[in-house]
Design a protein around this motif. Structure first.
Motif, PDB file in Angstrom:
ATOM      1  N   PHE A  17       0.402  -1.769   5.008  1.00  0.00           N
ATOM      2  CA  PHE A  17      -1.048  -1.632   5.141  1.00  0.00           C
ATOM      3  C   PHE A  17      -1.572  -2.521   6.263  1.00  0.00           C
ATOM      4  N   ASP A  44       2.224   6.254   4.629  1.00  0.00           N
ATOM      5  CA  ASP A  44       1.178   5.279   4.952  1.00  0.00           C
ATOM      6  C   ASP A  44       0.738   5.321   6.405  1.00  0.00           C
ATOM      7  N   ALA A 227      -6.089   5.116   2.334  1.00  0.00           N
ATOM      8  CA  ALA A 227      -5.727   6.229   3.206  1.00  0.00           C
ATOM      9  C   ALA A 227      -6.951   7.012   3.703  1.00  0.00           C
TER      10      ALA A 227
END
Length: 383
Positions: A17, A44, A227
């Motif tokens: 992230f 991701d 997301a």
């Protein structure tokens, strides 16, 4: 900007992230060229695909070949950039490196290139050539506007080779389990002086030590973008690129042909080895590599060739020669040593040496005349 960064952590602590967050920041600069690789094969980094010049998510043979071809091309691009920098007037580029102002002059081709690789250990495993190229790009790339953001959850010497791990200016370490992992990410002796990412709890997701941004490492909590938020940022970045006419590569539907070559520097050395010579100086081998493969080795020295083959087990020997009546003693390589390594790679232990073909001679220099100046006019892009 203009810095190499590594991120290390245990799984599920926010490493990817954070990598995505940094890549999204780069994406919001329309001039920045993004090369994005998720070698874990997850989802991701998918929000970055609409803005990525090069993009792959996966770790199969085709994905790794695509990555390696891209890294090789970036090495050639770095050589081109340094040649451009050397050609600039001193008052335009006094420090010999890319600045924000130079990066904004599109005619020079020095815009920022940001390479993002998650789970970089997958690429480094059993590929000493890739380790060598990325290490070189990490050392010399930032001054030429080429930056790497690399992340791994397997923090060890194989994932972060010493030659590479000593170069990053920026380091971010989320939770790790021990002193070795802590110091491999943050730097030698950090654990001893009390900078310990081992103290974070499993609930401290997105929290880690950031080193290189100030005088001392500091504890930082990263911003959390899920997301949908990442997709919204990427959509805004894509719109800005479309408006500026700067959507390129994969994002524009243009990808290079797959690189199916499995040749390494060992094969290239065999291809350029002078017929009848049993021992050759490294500098001579570097010249031959540069002449035959300028895109890969155009700026290499004998020392760089030495470093590139060392992971394959090849070592230097002293070679004496008489040149113009003088006795010279320099380091080089024995053909038998190269042959032994190449034989080990083949199933029958009998490597077929290629025949060396010298590169074509350069065309004669154009005569200077009033109608054909010896020195071209300066590029109007930096006037």
């Amino acid at each position: 900007m203009f810095a190499l960064m590594i991120i290390g952590a245990l799984p599920r602590m926010g490493k990817t992230f954070l990598l995505r967050l940094l890549a999204l920041a780069a994406a919001l600069d329309p001039s920045a060229e993004l090369h994005v690789y998720d070698l874990r094969g997850g989802a991701d980094l998918l929000p970055l695909e609409p803005v990525a010049h090069r993009f792959r998510t996966g770790d199969d043979t085709d994905d790794l070949a695509y990555l390696k071809a891209d890294i090789r091309a970036l090495k050639a691009e770095m050589a081109r950039r340094y040649k451009t920098i050397r050609s600039l007037p001193r008052d335009v580029c006094p420090e010999g490196k890319v600045t924000r102002e130079l990066a904004d002059k599109r005619s020079l081709g020095l815009w920022p290139i940001v390479v993002v690789i998650d789970e970089v250990q997958v690429a480094f495993d059993n590929d000493p050539e890739l380790v060598e190229i990325v290490t070189d790009l990490g050392k010399r790339g930032p001054a030429a506007g080429i930056m790497f953001l690399l992340a791994t959850q397997r923090v060890d010497a194989k994932s972060l080779p010493t030659g590479f791990s000593s170069n990053p200016v920026l380091r971010f370490c989320l939770k790790v389990t021990g002193q070795t992992e802590n110091d491999m990410v943050l730097g030698t002796s950090m654990y001893k002086v009390g900078i310990r990412a081992t103290m974070f709890a499993r609930t401290d997701r997105g929290v880690g030590y950031l080193a290189g941004e100030g005088d001392e490492p500091v504890i930082v909590r990263t911003a959390y973008l899920d997301a949908p938020a990442a997709e919204a940022v990427a959509a805004r970045a894509r719109a800005a690129r479309l408006a500026a006419g700067l959507l390129t590569g994969h994002a524009a539907g243009i990808d290079p042909d797959p690189d199916t070559s499995s040749a390494s520097i060992l094969d290239h050395l065999a291809a350029v080895w002078p017929v009848g010579e049993e021992k050759v100086w490294w500098d001579d081998l570097a010249e031959r590599l540069a002449a035959s493969y300028p895109g890969l080795y155009g700026a290499w020295s004998g020392e760089q060739v030495t470093a590139a083959v060392r992971p394959h087990g090849l070592r230097s020997i002293q070679i004496k020669r008489t040149v113009d009546g003088r006795q010279l003693n320099r380091r080089g390589l024995a053909r038998t040593a190269l042959a032994a390594v190449l034989d080990d790679r083949t199933s029958d232990g009998d490597y077929a040496w290629p025949t060396y073909t010298p590169p074509p001679a350069a065309p004669p220099a154009h005569d200077a005349s009033p109608s054909s100046p010896a020195t071209p006019d300066p590029d109007p892009g930096y006037q």
